[in-house]
Write a protein that holds these residues in place. Structure first.
Motif, PDB file in Angstrom:
ATOM      1  N   TYR A   1       0.825  -1.201   0.000  1.00 43.09           N
ATOM      2  CA  TYR A   1       0.000   0.000   0.000  1.00 43.09           C
ATOM      3  C   TYR A   1       0.860   1.250   0.000  1.00 43.09           C
ATOM      4  CZ  TYR A   1       1.371  -0.427   4.879  1.00 43.09           C
ATOM      5  OH  TYR A   1       2.102  -0.564   6.024  1.00 43.09           O
ATOM      6  N   LYS A   2       2.172   1.062   0.014  1.00 45.66           N
ATOM      7  CA  LYS A   2       3.074   2.198   0.171  1.00 45.66           C
ATOM      8  C   LYS A   2       3.568   2.709  -1.175  1.00 45.66           C
ATOM      9  CE  LYS A   2       5.698  -0.237   2.861  1.00 45.66           C
ATOM     10  NZ  LYS A   2       6.766  -0.661   3.806  1.00 45.66           N
ATOM     11  N   TYR A   3       3.755   4.014  -1.247  1.00 44.22           N
ATOM     12  CA  TYR A   3       4.340   4.634  -2.421  1.00 44.22           C
ATOM     13  C   TYR A   3       5.756   5.102  -2.089  1.00 44.22           C
ATOM     14  CZ  TYR A   3       0.252   4.643  -5.451  1.00 44.22           C
ATOM     15  OH  TYR A   3      -0.775   4.258  -6.266  1.00 44.22           O
ATOM     16  N   ILE A   4       6.679   4.775  -2.974  1.00 48.04           N
ATOM     17  CA  ILE A   4       8.060   5.245  -2.858  1.00 48.04           C
ATOM     18  C   ILE A   4       8.176   6.478  -3.736  1.00 48.04           C
ATOM     19  CG2 ILE A   4      10.489   4.675  -3.165  1.00 48.04           C
ATOM     20  CD1 ILE A   4       9.046   2.950  -1.107  1.00 48.04           C
ATOM     21  N   PHE A   5       8.699   7.566  -3.175  1.00 47.33           N
ATOM     22  CA  PHE A   5       8.793   8.800  -3.932  1.00 47.33           C
ATOM     23  C   PHE A   5      10.139   8.921  -4.628  1.00 47.33           C
ATOM     24  CE2 PHE A   5       5.123  11.517  -3.324  1.00 47.33           C
ATOM     25  CZ  PHE A   5       4.404  10.763  -2.419  1.00 47.33           C
TER      26      PHE A   5
ATOM     27  N   ARG B   1       8.594  12.572   5.947  1.00 44.95           N
ATOM     28  CA  ARG B   1       9.551  13.638   6.215  1.00 44.95           C
ATOM     29  C   ARG B   1      10.123  14.108   4.883  1.00 44.95           C
ATOM     30  NH1 ARG B   1      14.658  12.254   9.900  1.00 44.95           N
ATOM     31  NH2 ARG B   1      15.384  11.220   7.988  1.00 44.95           N
ATOM     32  N   GLN B   2      10.268  15.414   4.775  1.00 43.75           N
ATOM     33  CA  GLN B   2      10.873  15.988   3.575  1.00 43.75           C
ATOM     34  C   GLN B   2      11.983  16.918   4.030  1.00 43.75           C
ATOM     35  OE1 GLN B   2       8.298  18.393   1.059  1.00 43.75           O
ATOM     36  NE2 GLN B   2       9.461  17.810  -0.763  1.00 43.75           N
ATOM     37  N   GLN B   3      13.219  16.454   3.899  1.00 40.74           N
ATOM     38  CA  GLN B   3      14.347  17.277   4.301  1.00 40.74           C
ATOM     39  C   GLN B   3      14.570  18.378   3.277  1.00 40.74           C
ATOM     40  OE1 GLN B   3      16.935  13.791   5.119  1.00 40.74           O
ATOM     41  NE2 GLN B   3      17.032  14.587   7.202  1.00 40.74           N
ATOM     42  N   PRO B   4      15.228  19.453   3.680  1.00 36.99           N
ATOM     43  CA  PRO B   4      15.343  20.637   2.816  1.00 36.99           C
ATOM     44  C   PRO B   4      15.816  20.289   1.408  1.00 36.99           C
ATOM     45  CG  PRO B   4      16.195  21.136   4.999  1.00 36.99           C
ATOM     46  CD  PRO B   4      15.878  19.668   4.995  1.00 36.99           C
TER      47      PRO B   4
ATOM     48  N   LEU C   1      10.290  13.059  -0.552  1.00 36.08           N
ATOM     49  CA  LEU C   1       9.576  12.587   0.627  1.00 36.08           C
ATOM     50  C   LEU C   1      10.041  11.197   1.029  1.00 36.08           C
ATOM     51  CD1 LEU C   1       7.673  14.814  -0.608  1.00 36.08           C
ATOM     52  CD2 LEU C   1       5.780  13.529   0.382  1.00 36.08           C
ATOM     53  N   THR C   2      10.186  11.001   2.333  1.00 38.45           N
ATOM     54  CA  THR C   2      10.531   9.698   2.881  1.00 38.45           C
ATOM     55  C   THR C   2       9.448   9.296   3.868  1.00 38.45           C
ATOM     56  OG1 THR C   2      12.898  10.179   2.678  1.00 38.45           O
ATOM     57  CG2 THR C   2      12.252   8.379   4.150  1.00 38.45           C
ATOM     58  N   LEU C   3       8.924   8.095   3.694  1.00 38.31           N
ATOM     59  CA  LEU C   3       7.876   7.613   4.580  1.00 38.31           C
ATOM     60  C   LEU C   3       8.475   7.262   5.938  1.00 38.31           C
ATOM     61  CD1 LEU C   3       4.881   6.769   4.899  1.00 38.31           C
ATOM     62  CD2 LEU C   3       5.549   4.494   4.078  1.00 38.31           C
TER      63      LEU C   3
ATOM     64  N   TYR D   1       6.647   1.229  11.326  1.00 38.71           N
ATOM     65  CA  TYR D   1       7.730   2.143  11.009  1.00 38.71           C
ATOM     66  C   TYR D   1       8.584   1.610   9.859  1.00 38.71           C
ATOM     67  CZ  TYR D   1       6.571   4.793  15.158  1.00 38.71           C
ATOM     68  OH  TYR D   1       5.911   5.568  16.076  1.00 38.71           O
ATOM     69  N   GLU D   2       9.071   2.531   9.052  1.00 44.94           N
ATOM     70  CA  GLU D   2       9.974   2.181   7.948  1.00 44.94           C
ATOM     71  C   GLU D   2      11.394   2.056   8.474  1.00 44.94           C
ATOM     72  OE1 GLU D   2       8.796   1.530   4.740  1.00 44.94           O
ATOM     73  OE2 GLU D   2       6.966   1.613   5.956  1.00 44.94           O
ATOM     74  N   SER D   3      12.204   1.422   7.656  1.00 48.32           N
ATOM     75  CA  SER D   3      13.603   1.241   8.024  1.00 48.32           C
ATOM     76  C   SER D   3      14.258   2.598   8.289  1.00 48.32           C
ATOM     77  CB  SER D   3      14.329   0.520   6.875  1.00 48.32           C
ATOM     78  OG  SER D   3      15.700   0.417   7.145  1.00 48.32           O
ATOM     79  N   GLY D   4      14.954   2.687   9.409  1.00 49.03           N
ATOM     80  CA  GLY D   4      15.641   3.919   9.769  1.00 49.03           C
ATOM     81  C   GLY D   4      14.843   4.804  10.705  1.00 49.03           C
ATOM     82  N   PHE D   5      13.616   4.437  10.985  1.00 47.20           N
ATOM     83  CA  PHE D   5      12.769   5.215  11.891  1.00 47.20           C
ATOM     84  C   PHE D   5      12.290   4.300  13.014  1.00 47.20           C
ATOM     85  CE2 PHE D   5      12.593   8.965   9.324  1.00 47.20           C
ATOM     86  CZ  PHE D   5      12.679   8.511   8.022  1.00 47.20           C
TER      87      PHE D   5
END
Lengths: 111, 112
Positions: free
Chosen positions: A97-101, B36-39, B43-45, B57-61
């Motif tokens: 269900y996830k989108y990779i940006f 999160r969107q760093q400057p 975008l990172t989930l 949680y995703e890897s790294g969080f």
């Protein structure tokens, strides 16, 4: 780790010019989306493509999904200053269900 | 469609402190996503929040750094704990009621 690479990273063009932004991956996606984000706002969905080879048009914007569903392109005809923004592709693989940006393309259209 | 609001819209915080970001949606949704969107970046989930269960949680969080609450189907919070300058980012809440993904306006965080 899935990665969506966009090119170019930055693009500055004159109003009226045409441009193409590319989104490439080694992964196969079940669907791919394109977003535009303006400063101080969240991304806004422009289009979703799901079929290999699919072409969709949104006014002056043309989106194509690659035959193998690993890549996509966004073509803008006769760019306008209002097209300025950050363009993001995002892909989803089957069963998730996830989108990779993607890495993003920052477009600036000059008057 | 879905309309999403976030609070605060921006904040400046001192390192070592924590900030809780609120996300309110105008309709009930099963999953809410925090990005999160760093400057100058994409975008990172961070995590996916379901009502009635722990966030994924995703890897790294990790939960200790980014605890999430999801008390009902229209609301969620993300806390950024023990902040450092590296946490300076835009934090975005998102929902996908059907095929279209909607984003909130984001919370712009600067950690000094």
């Amino acid at each position: 780790t899935q990665l969506l690479e966009q090119s170019p990273q930055f693009l500055s063009i004159q109003e009226g010019e045409n441009l193409t932004v590319y989104c490439n991956s080694s992964s196969v996606f079940s669907s791919l989306q394109w977003y535009r984000q303006e400063p101080g706002e969240g991304p806004v969905l422009l289009v979703t493509v799901v079929t290999g080879g699919e072409v969709k048009k949104l006014k002056r914007l043309t989106f194509q999904f690659g035959d193998a569903r690993k890549d996509s392109s966004l073509h803008i005809t006769a760019a306008q200053t209002g097209d300025t923004g950050l363009y993001l592709c995002a892909g989803s693989t089957s069963g998730t269900y996830k989108y990779i940006f993607g890495t993003g393309t920052r477009l600036k259209v000059l008057a | 469609s879905a309309v999403i609001s976030q609070k605060p819209s921006r904040d400046i915080c001192q390192r070592g402190t924590s900030l809780t970001i609120q996300c309110q949606v105008d309709s009930q949704v099963t999953m809410m996503f925090w990005y999160r969107q760093q400057p100058g970046q994409s975008l990172t989930l961070i995590a996916t929040a379901n009502q009635g269960s722990e966030a994924t949680y995703e890897s790294g969080f990790v939960i200790d750094k980014f605890p999430i609450s999801r008390p009902n189907l229209t609301f969620s919070t993300l806390t950024v704990s023990n902040m450092s300058p590296e946490d300076s980012s835009i934090y975005l809440c998102s929902v996908r009621p059907q095929e279209t993904q909607y984003f909130g306006p984001g919370t712009r965080l600067l950690v000094l």
